[in-house]
Scaffold this motif. Structure first.
Motif, PDB file in Angstrom:
ATOM      1  N   GLY A  94      -3.310   7.713   2.775  1.00  0.00           N
ATOM      2  CA  GLY A  94      -2.936   6.535   2.004  1.00  0.00           C
ATOM      3  C   GLY A  94      -3.609   5.304   2.553  1.00  0.00           C
ATOM      4  O   GLY A  94      -4.523   5.368   3.371  1.00  0.00           O
ATOM      5  N   GLY A  95      -3.147   4.130   2.087  1.00  0.00           N
ATOM      6  CA  GLY A  95      -3.763   2.893   2.531  1.00  0.00           C
ATOM      7  C   GLY A  95      -5.164   2.727   1.958  1.00  0.00           C
ATOM      8  O   GLY A  95      -5.459   3.172   0.851  1.00  0.00           O
ATOM      9  N   CYS A 127      -5.203   2.604  -1.915  1.00  0.00           N
ATOM     10  CA  CYS A 127      -4.039   3.246  -2.526  1.00  0.00           C
ATOM     11  C   CYS A 127      -2.873   2.261  -2.519  1.00  0.00           C
ATOM     12  O   CYS A 127      -2.414   1.840  -1.447  1.00  0.00           O
ATOM     13  CB  CYS A 127      -3.638   4.489  -1.745  1.00  0.00           C
ATOM     14  SG  CYS A 127      -4.801   5.860  -1.832  1.00  0.00           S
ATOM     15  N   VAL A 128      -2.392   1.907  -3.698  1.00  0.00           N
ATOM     16  CA  VAL A 128      -1.225   1.036  -3.810  1.00  0.00           C
ATOM     17  C   VAL A 128      -0.084   1.804  -4.470  1.00  0.00           C
ATOM     18  O   VAL A 128      -0.296   2.840  -5.109  1.00  0.00           O
ATOM     19  CB  VAL A 128      -1.543  -0.245  -4.617  1.00  0.00           C
ATOM     20  CG1 VAL A 128      -2.606  -1.068  -3.912  1.00  0.00           C
ATOM     21  CG2 VAL A 128      -1.988   0.092  -6.042  1.00  0.00           C
ATOM     22  N   LYS A 129       1.119   1.279  -4.300  1.00  0.00           N
ATOM     23  CA  LYS A 129       2.273   1.922  -4.910  1.00  0.00           C
ATOM     24  C   LYS A 129       2.191   1.802  -6.433  1.00  0.00           C
ATOM     25  O   LYS A 129       1.724   0.784  -6.950  1.00  0.00           O
ATOM     26  CB  LYS A 129       3.550   1.284  -4.367  1.00  0.00           C
ATOM     27  CG  LYS A 129       3.734   1.512  -2.869  1.00  0.00           C
ATOM     28  CD  LYS A 129       4.905   0.739  -2.303  1.00  0.00           C
ATOM     29  CE  LYS A 129       5.045   0.973  -0.807  1.00  0.00           C
ATOM     30  NZ  LYS A 129       6.121   0.162  -0.199  1.00  0.00           N
ATOM     31  N   PRO A 130       2.648   2.821  -7.171  1.00  0.00           N
ATOM     32  CA  PRO A 130       2.483   2.826  -8.631  1.00  0.00           C
ATOM     33  C   PRO A 130       3.543   1.995  -9.337  1.00  0.00           C
ATOM     34  O   PRO A 130       4.327   2.493 -10.152  1.00  0.00           O
ATOM     35  CB  PRO A 130       2.597   4.302  -8.979  1.00  0.00           C
ATOM     36  CG  PRO A 130       3.516   4.858  -7.946  1.00  0.00           C
ATOM     37  CD  PRO A 130       3.234   4.085  -6.681  1.00  0.00           C
ATOM     38  N   ALA A 131       3.578   0.703  -8.996  1.00  0.00           N
ATOM     39  CA  ALA A 131       4.532  -0.214  -9.624  1.00  0.00           C
ATOM     40  C   ALA A 131       3.797  -1.505  -9.938  1.00  0.00           C
ATOM     41  O   ALA A 131       3.075  -2.034  -9.097  1.00  0.00           O
ATOM     42  CB  ALA A 131       5.712  -0.477  -8.702  1.00  0.00           C
ATOM     43  N   GLY A 132       3.970  -2.013 -11.139  1.00  0.00           N
ATOM     44  CA  GLY A 132       3.270  -3.222 -11.540  1.00  0.00           C
ATOM     45  C   GLY A 132       2.213  -2.919 -12.581  1.00  0.00           C
ATOM     46  O   GLY A 132       2.185  -1.834 -13.178  1.00  0.00           O
ATOM     47  N   LEU A 170       0.818  -1.196   0.000  1.00  0.00           N
ATOM     48  CA  LEU A 170       0.000   0.000   0.000  1.00  0.00           C
ATOM     49  C   LEU A 170       0.863   1.262   0.000  1.00  0.00           C
ATOM     50  O   LEU A 170       1.957   1.286   0.572  1.00  0.00           O
ATOM     51  CB  LEU A 170      -0.932   0.021   1.215  1.00  0.00           C
ATOM     52  CG  LEU A 170      -1.825  -1.207   1.406  1.00  0.00           C
ATOM     53  CD1 LEU A 170      -2.789  -0.974   2.563  1.00  0.00           C
ATOM     54  CD2 LEU A 170      -2.577  -1.557   0.130  1.00  0.00           C
ATOM     55  N   TYR A 171       0.343   2.307  -0.627  1.00  0.00           N
ATOM     56  CA  TYR A 171       1.000   3.614  -0.591  1.00  0.00           C
ATOM     57  C   TYR A 171       0.586   4.349   0.678  1.00  0.00           C
ATOM     58  O   TYR A 171      -0.603   4.394   1.021  1.00  0.00           O
ATOM     59  CB  TYR A 171       0.609   4.449  -1.811  1.00  0.00           C
ATOM     60  CG  TYR A 171       0.961   5.916  -1.650  1.00  0.00           C
ATOM     61  CD1 TYR A 171       2.260   6.358  -1.912  1.00  0.00           C
ATOM     62  CD2 TYR A 171       0.019   6.836  -1.212  1.00  0.00           C
ATOM     63  CE1 TYR A 171       2.596   7.694  -1.744  1.00  0.00           C
ATOM     64  CE2 TYR A 171       0.350   8.171  -1.043  1.00  0.00           C
ATOM     65  CZ  TYR A 171       1.633   8.597  -1.304  1.00  0.00           C
ATOM     66  OH  TYR A 171       1.962   9.910  -1.126  1.00  0.00           O
ATOM     67  N   ILE A 172       1.564   4.918   1.391  1.00  0.00           N
ATOM     68  CA  ILE A 172       1.295   5.710   2.584  1.00  0.00           C
ATOM     69  C   ILE A 172       1.911   7.096   2.407  1.00  0.00           C
ATOM     70  O   ILE A 172       3.084   7.226   2.035  1.00  0.00           O
ATOM     71  CB  ILE A 172       1.884   5.041   3.850  1.00  0.00           C
ATOM     72  CG1 ILE A 172       1.294   3.636   4.027  1.00  0.00           C
ATOM     73  CG2 ILE A 172       1.616   5.886   5.092  1.00  0.00           C
ATOM     74  CD1 ILE A 172      -0.197   3.607   4.229  1.00  0.00           C
ATOM     75  N   ASP A 173       1.116   8.122   2.656  1.00  0.00           N
ATOM     76  CA  ASP A 173       1.587   9.503   2.594  1.00  0.00           C
ATOM     77  C   ASP A 173       2.265   9.827   3.926  1.00  0.00           C
ATOM     78  O   ASP A 173       1.664  10.390   4.829  1.00  0.00           O
ATOM     79  CB  ASP A 173       0.420  10.448   2.322  1.00  0.00           C
ATOM     80  CG  ASP A 173       0.850  11.904   2.232  1.00  0.00           C
ATOM     81  OD1 ASP A 173       2.048  12.160   2.036  1.00  0.00           O
ATOM     82  OD2 ASP A 173      -0.027  12.791   2.376  1.00  0.00           O
ATOM     83  N   THR A 174       3.530   9.444   4.045  1.00  0.00           N
ATOM     84  CA  THR A 174       4.229   9.557   5.329  1.00  0.00           C
ATOM     85  C   THR A 174       4.368  11.001   5.790  1.00  0.00           C
ATOM     86  O   THR A 174       4.378  11.276   7.001  1.00  0.00           O
ATOM     87  CB  THR A 174       5.616   8.913   5.231  1.00  0.00           C
ATOM     88  OG1 THR A 174       6.339   9.503   4.137  1.00  0.00           O
ATOM     89  CG2 THR A 174       5.495   7.418   4.997  1.00  0.00           C
ATOM     90  N   LYS A 175       4.476  11.936   4.846  1.00  0.00           N
ATOM     91  CA  LYS A 175       4.625  13.350   5.217  1.00  0.00           C
ATOM     92  C   LYS A 175       3.273  14.047   5.395  1.00  0.00           C
ATOM     93  O   LYS A 175       3.225  15.210   5.803  1.00  0.00           O
ATOM     94  CB  LYS A 175       5.453  14.084   4.156  1.00  0.00           C
ATOM     95  CG  LYS A 175       6.881  13.578   4.045  1.00  0.00           C
ATOM     96  CD  LYS A 175       7.668  14.367   3.012  1.00  0.00           C
ATOM     97  CE  LYS A 175       9.110  13.871   2.920  1.00  0.00           C
ATOM     98  NZ  LYS A 175       9.898  14.626   1.905  1.00  0.00           N
ATOM     99  N   ARG A 176       2.195  13.324   5.085  1.00  0.00           N
ATOM    100  CA  ARG A 176       0.828  13.854   5.212  1.00  0.00           C
ATOM    101  C   ARG A 176       0.679  15.196   4.493  1.00  0.00           C
ATOM    102  O   ARG A 176       0.176  16.176   5.026  1.00  0.00           O
ATOM    103  CB  ARG A 176       0.439  13.980   6.683  1.00  0.00           C
ATOM    104  CG  ARG A 176       0.484  12.625   7.393  1.00  0.00           C
ATOM    105  CD  ARG A 176      -0.132  12.657   8.751  1.00  0.00           C
ATOM    106  NE  ARG A 176       0.041  11.365   9.404  1.00  0.00           N
ATOM    107  CZ  ARG A 176      -0.343  11.090  10.637  1.00  0.00           C
ATOM    108  NH1 ARG A 176      -0.938  12.018  11.357  1.00  0.00           N
ATOM    109  NH2 ARG A 176      -0.156   9.890  11.149  1.00  0.00           N
ATOM    110  N   GLU A 177       1.131  15.189   3.249  1.00  0.00           N
ATOM    111  CA  GLU A 177       1.085  16.397   2.428  1.00  0.00           C
ATOM    112  C   GLU A 177      -0.133  16.444   1.525  1.00  0.00           C
ATOM    113  O   GLU A 177      -0.508  17.526   1.035  1.00  0.00           O
ATOM    114  CB  GLU A 177       2.345  16.475   1.562  1.00  0.00           C
ATOM    115  CG  GLU A 177       3.636  16.575   2.346  1.00  0.00           C
ATOM    116  CD  GLU A 177       4.876  16.527   1.454  1.00  0.00           C
ATOM    117  OE1 GLU A 177       5.856  17.189   1.812  1.00  0.00           O
ATOM    118  OE2 GLU A 177       4.841  15.844   0.418  1.00  0.00           O
ATOM    119  N   LEU A 178      -0.752  15.295   1.265  1.00  0.00           N
ATOM    120  CA  LEU A 178      -1.812  15.233   0.263  1.00  0.00           C
ATOM    121  C   LEU A 178      -3.178  15.300   0.922  1.00  0.00           C
ATOM    122  O   LEU A 178      -3.419  14.655   1.943  1.00  0.00           O
ATOM    123  CB  LEU A 178      -1.700  13.942  -0.547  1.00  0.00           C
ATOM    124  CG  LEU A 178      -0.347  13.707  -1.242  1.00  0.00           C
ATOM    125  CD1 LEU A 178      -0.374  12.389  -1.976  1.00  0.00           C
ATOM    126  CD2 LEU A 178      -0.014  14.851  -2.180  1.00  0.00           C
TER     127      LEU A 178
END
Length: 289
Positions: free
Chosen positions: A63-64, A140-145, A46-54
């Motif tokens: 994210g998630g 939300c998943v990472k944009p790979a694949g 899963l994609y996580i917005d670690t900086k909480r910018e979005l």
């Protein structure tokens, strides 16, 4: 399924759900959000917005995996930045938040059976008025694949295929189906992310959407209700792309939510520690059998 309260990536009040080498982490610190999904050594898919910018105003994407109301409107972006309640019993972990703006009680309930996580999304209208909405489950998943989506009708003797795309939305977004990230396969429709922003949808008669990466395959399956009316030109499956993440989305039929009545939309999450060939529709479907 083993359920244990843990801190996760600096976030307290999270719950780890582990079964057969597969792991989910859901937080009750906000949301609810599922923040982690992995199998074996895949790492978090899963994609996580670690900086909480979005986000949009006070609403943060985090994210998630989240639960929204459809069609997309101001209420979809109602902030869910507050602590949730948690219930762990009978082998399930349920995280619930009451949105005081909309009077909707929203729950994500994690269970496990037959090798798959069962993710139940639940709305209960705690207000006194009717509320029109569909349950909208966004991951939300990472944009790979490569994302794979069934886009044909139920009948193979009288077959149609449907993809709609959001040419413009929200006043500031636009996309085109001519993007090279979209591949019209004879069987499955494929999305090979290029970093472009775009959104597509389909009826989703077969009821699944997934992504294959070099490390793992992640699929979400559900039951489309034949004859029901779905949002966004009758789409039960949607997919959003941008440079930071991909959203794998499924939707329930449109409801007129009556006060104190329970409405649910359930996904089964299949996590496999190897890639599936997204060009091989038969191999994809065998994973679901």
């Amino acid at each position: 399924m083993e359920i244990k309260k843990i801190p996760y990536e600096g976030i307290d009040n999270c719950y780890e759900c582990i079964a057969d080498g597969k792991r989910l982490v859901i937080t009750a610190a906000f949301g609810p959000r599922i923040l982690h999904a992995s199998v074996g050594k895949s790492g978090n898919l899963l994609y996580i917005d670690t900086k909480r910018e979005l986000g949009l105003g006070d609403w943060k994407i985090y994210g998630g995996h989240r639960l929204w109301t459809s069609p997309e409107a101001n209420d979809s972006y109602s902030p869910d930045n507050f602590p949730c309640t948690v219930r762990v019993e009978n082998g399930e972990c349920a995280v619930t938040f009451l949105d005081e703006k909309t009077d909707l009680e929203k729950s994500i309930i994690i269970g496990y059976e037959e090798g798959r996580f069962r993710i139940t999304h639940r709305f209960i209208n705690r207000g006194i008025f009717l509320y029109p909405a569909a349950l909208w489950a966004l991951t939300c998943v990472k944009p790979a694949g490569t994302v794979f989506i069934p886009w044909g009708s139920r009948s193979k003797e009288w077959e149609t295929k449907k993809i709609i795309y959001w040419k413009k939305w929200g006043g500031v977004h636009s996309s085109t189906l001519r993007s090279p990230q979209y591949v019209e396969g004879d069987d499955l429709f494929l999305v090979k992310p290029t970093g472009e922003e775009g959104k597509i949808g389909t009826a989703g008669h077969e009821g699944f959407i997934g992504i294959s990466t070099p490390q793992a395959t992640f699929m979400k399956s559900f039951t489309r209700q034949h004859g029901a009316v779905y949002p966004d030109d009758n789409c039960a499956i949607e997919c959003y792309t941008c440079d930071k993440f991909i959203e794998l989305e499924t939707l329930s039929p449109e409801y007129m939510l009556e006060p104190n009545v329970t409405y649910e939309h359930t996904e089964e999450w299949l996590l496999i520690d190897s890639a599936v060939d997204p060009n091989d529709g038969a191999a994809v479907r065998r994973l679901l059998s």
